[in-house]
Every structure is written in C-alpha cells, then in structure tokens.
Design a protein around this motif. Structure first.
Motif, PDB file in Angstrom:
ATOM      1  N   HIS A 125     -29.988  15.144  60.744  1.00 36.11           N
ATOM      2  CA  HIS A 125     -28.812  15.970  60.734  1.00 36.11           C
ATOM      3  C   HIS A 125     -27.669  15.109  60.607  1.00 36.11           C
ATOM      4  O   HIS A 125     -27.806  13.774  60.919  1.00 36.11           O
ATOM      5  N   PRO A 129     -21.468  18.444  59.139  1.00 33.49           N
ATOM      6  CA  PRO A 129     -21.773  19.936  59.043  1.00 33.49           C
ATOM      7  C   PRO A 129     -22.472  20.403  60.398  1.00 33.49           C
ATOM      8  O   PRO A 129     -22.196  22.040  60.360  1.00 33.49           O
ATOM      9  N   VAL A 130     -22.902  19.757  61.295  1.00 33.32           N
ATOM     10  CA  VAL A 130     -23.274  20.281  62.657  1.00 33.32           C
ATOM     11  C   VAL A 130     -22.248  21.064  63.289  1.00 33.32           C
ATOM     12  O   VAL A 130     -22.247  22.068  63.689  1.00 33.32           O
ATOM     13  N   ARG A 132     -19.258  21.567  61.984  1.00 32.08           N
ATOM     14  CA  ARG A 132     -18.605  22.768  61.295  1.00 32.08           C
ATOM     15  C   ARG A 132     -19.271  24.203  61.387  1.00 32.08           C
ATOM     16  O   ARG A 132     -18.666  24.892  61.551  1.00 32.08           O
ATOM     17  N   GLU A 133     -20.618  23.898  61.509  1.00 32.43           N
ATOM     18  CA  GLU A 133     -21.239  25.268  61.665  1.00 32.43           C
ATOM     19  C   GLU A 133     -20.990  25.777  63.243  1.00 32.43           C
ATOM     20  O   GLU A 133     -21.014  26.971  63.440  1.00 32.43           O
ATOM     21  N   PHE A 134     -21.143  24.963  63.975  1.00 37.07           N
ATOM     22  CA  PHE A 134     -20.916  25.368  65.609  1.00 37.07           C
ATOM     23  C   PHE A 134     -19.565  26.076  65.481  1.00 37.07           C
ATOM     24  O   PHE A 134     -19.435  26.898  65.990  1.00 37.07           O
ATOM     25  N   TRP A 135     -18.353  25.357  64.898  1.00 31.91           N
ATOM     26  CA  TRP A 135     -17.100  26.020  65.050  1.00 31.91           C
ATOM     27  C   TRP A 135     -16.939  27.315  64.182  1.00 31.91           C
ATOM     28  O   TRP A 135     -16.458  28.295  64.788  1.00 31.91           O
ATOM     29  N   ALA A 136     -17.566  27.387  63.167  1.00 31.45           N
ATOM     30  CA  ALA A 136     -17.738  28.624  62.483  1.00 31.45           C
ATOM     31  C   ALA A 136     -18.196  29.818  63.368  1.00 31.45           C
ATOM     32  O   ALA A 136     -18.279  31.069  63.292  1.00 31.45           O
ATOM     33  N   GLY A 137     -19.293  29.209  64.360  1.00 33.67           N
ATOM     34  CA  GLY A 137     -19.892  30.495  65.084  1.00 33.67           C
ATOM     35  C   GLY A 137     -19.258  30.680  66.365  1.00 33.67           C
ATOM     36  O   GLY A 137     -19.479  31.879  67.082  1.00 33.67           O
ATOM     37  N   TRP A 161     -12.642  24.644  59.762  1.00 35.58           N
ATOM     38  CA  TRP A 161     -12.951  23.607  60.481  1.00 35.58           C
ATOM     39  C   TRP A 161     -12.094  22.385  60.368  1.00 35.58           C
ATOM     40  O   TRP A 161     -11.659  22.100  59.348  1.00 35.58           O
ATOM     41  N   GLU A 220     -27.219  26.915  71.326  1.00 38.65           N
ATOM     42  CA  GLU A 220     -28.123  26.451  70.327  1.00 38.65           C
ATOM     43  C   GLU A 220     -29.164  25.659  70.786  1.00 38.65           C
ATOM     44  O   GLU A 220     -29.283  25.185  71.925  1.00 38.65           O
TER      45      GLU A 220
END
Length: 304
Positions: A125, A129-130, A132-137, A161, A220
């Motif tokens: 990983h 990107p980790v 960014r995905e957390f932020w979007a969620g 993000w 997560e």
C-alpha cells in the motif's frame, strides 16, 4: 579401455541445522524468559501463541504455533519501556510497546481480538491513496448542509482530498522523545496500568499489523492500511508507536507542528485516519488542529 566419465558433482545437501524458515525472534524467550540473550532483563511474562492463547516455556512443543507476542504478567512503571527498547532489540526483529487495559477490557490481547492472518502487507500500500480513500469515506455529503455535520466539519478543506502535509525534520531524537513521552503518560495517568509487550516487527509502525490488532475495525478492518499511514508519519514527523489499547493508539511526535497553518493539513490526515477524534471530540477539523495537533508532541487516537 576408456574409463567412463565421472558423474557431475552435486551440490551439498542443505544443512539441517540451518532451516530455510527464519526463526521467530520470540522463540528465544521460551528457554530464556528474561531475554538475556537479547541483552534484556524482562519481568515475568507470557508468550501469546495465537489469539486467545498463552504459553509458558514448559508447555511449548513443536506442534504448537509460533508465538505472536510476549506480554508482561503485571503492569510496569516508569522506565520499563526505555529499559528494553533499543537498537539490540530492533536488530533482533522485535519492537517493544506498551499495552493499555481498561475496565471491562483487561487482557484484551487474549480475548480472541487479534487476527494477524486477516491483515494484508503494508508493503502493498501507499499512504496517499490510503488517506485519500479514508477521506472520501468520512467527509460529509454536501446535502447535509454547512453545520457541524456538513462543510463546517472539514473547513477550511472541501470534499476533495487536500493532499499530504509537508515533511518536518525532528530537532530531537525520535526514540528519546518516545521514551520520555511514555514515562510522562504513565506518570500522568493516561496509561495507568500498562503492560510491557514485545512484538516481532521490522519497525514500530508495523506492530499493529504484525500482531493482528483490530482496534480500528469499525473504521477499517485491514490494519495494514493503518500501518501504512503510521510508516509515513514516522518518516515525515518522527512519530513513534508507544502504546496500544483495545481500540486506542498512542504516538509520540518528534517534529510537532508549530502553528495552526502547519497543523491543519495534519489534522485533515488525522480525521481521515481516525474520524472519531473529531466526530466525538473537537467537533471540527479546525478545532481539532488547535486542540490536539498544534505544538503537540503527543497524538492519541481512539475508534468507537
């Protein structure tokens, strides 16, 4: 008559005394419970062979699984982490941390809460990107309005993000900062009854994944993603893992953020990493930056 050609020479068979599988560094404690071969003087403790299991040296057999971690039998005090956390231990492939209990969750590490086999590898990983995905969620939907549950929660940032905070160079040795903070948290009652723990891992950021810790499971369930962020914080801010609880994580920070301007991007990372710190704490990323990040050498996280 011509002699037949000599058969080709064959490589020597592998030595049975040098198995190809690397020995678990905790295995030495089965016969050396105080860790003297590692330069340690450990208090009485137990090897935890699997989630929910304990093992004393006299009970170990070849059929038993390899040890997952070692934990002291009783709480330790000021100086205990410093006494064993050093280059020799790291060179042996072990990391020393503190485990924090709380009422109703005593000895959580033997309650079938650990799941190392279900975690991926942090090497697979990348932090951007980790996060960014957390932020979007976790950022609110625009339809939820501008109040504390809307855009005001993440101001001055928007739904996109905001990117990683800039690297800061520590002015002090991160390990020295970590050990001083650990003693301070014990002294101040933040870690009132910590156990000393040893975990096979290449770096402190990987401890949660190596032991299969599931503290952030409601946010997560693959702790390797948590370790990916912790690795980046180690590199960018001199952060160090010093303690874990059932659902809490305690870090020292050798390069704290001196101003709100510098702290805000880090606060955004914290919100993505552990939204409960903001949702059930400060109430907004801006307030959280002021209260928990600006000038602070201690980052604490908890997941509801």
């Amino acid at each position: 008559m011509t002699n037949p050609p000599s058969p080709p020479s064959l490589p020597n068979p592998p030595s049975l005394s040098n198995p190809s599988k690397t020995q678990n560094p905790l295995s030495v404690l089965a016969d050396d419970p105080q860790g003297r071969a590692l330069g340690l003087e450990l208090p009485p403790g137990a090897l935890i062979d699997r989630p929910g299991g304990r093992s004393r040296s006299r009970l170990r057999t070849k059929a038993r699984p390899e040890p997952l971690l070692w934990v002291s039998d009783a709480p330790v005090g000021i100086g205990a982490l410093a006494a064993c956390r050093g280059p020799a231990l790291a060179a042996a492939g072990l990391q020393a941390v503190l485990f924090q209990e709380r009422t109703g969750l005593e000895c959580w590490w033997v309650r079938d809460e650990l799941s190392p086999a279900s975690m991926s590898d942090p090497d697979d990983h990348h932090v951007e990107p980790v996060l960014r995905e957390f932020w979007a969620g976790v950022v609110p939907d625009p339809e939820e309005g501008e109040g504390p549950d809307g855009a005001g929660l993440i101001a001055p940032f928007g739904r996109d993000w905001p990117g990683l905070a800039e690297h800061r160079t520590p002015q002090e040795d991160p390990e020295a900062v970590a050990l001083a903070l650990a003693d301070g948290l014990i002294r101040d009652g933040v870690l009132p009854n910590p156990r000393l723990a040893l975990v096979p891992a290449g770096r402190g950021a990987d401890v949660p994944t190596a032991m299969g810790w599931r503290g952030p499971v409601n946010h997560e369930n693959d702790t390797a993603l948590i370790s990916t962020v912790l690795r980046s914080w180690e590199d960018r801010f001199g952060a160090r893992v010093i303690a874990l609880g059932f659902d809490e994580l305690h870090l020292s920070v050798a390069a704290p953020l001196p101003t709100r301007t510098a702290a805000l991007p880090v606060a955004a990372e914290h919100f993505a990493f552990c939204p409960d710190n903001v949702w059930q704490g400060s109430g907004s990323v801006r307030a959280y930056a002021d209260e928990a990040v600006t000038g602070s050498g201690y980052w604490g996280f908890w997941w509801d």
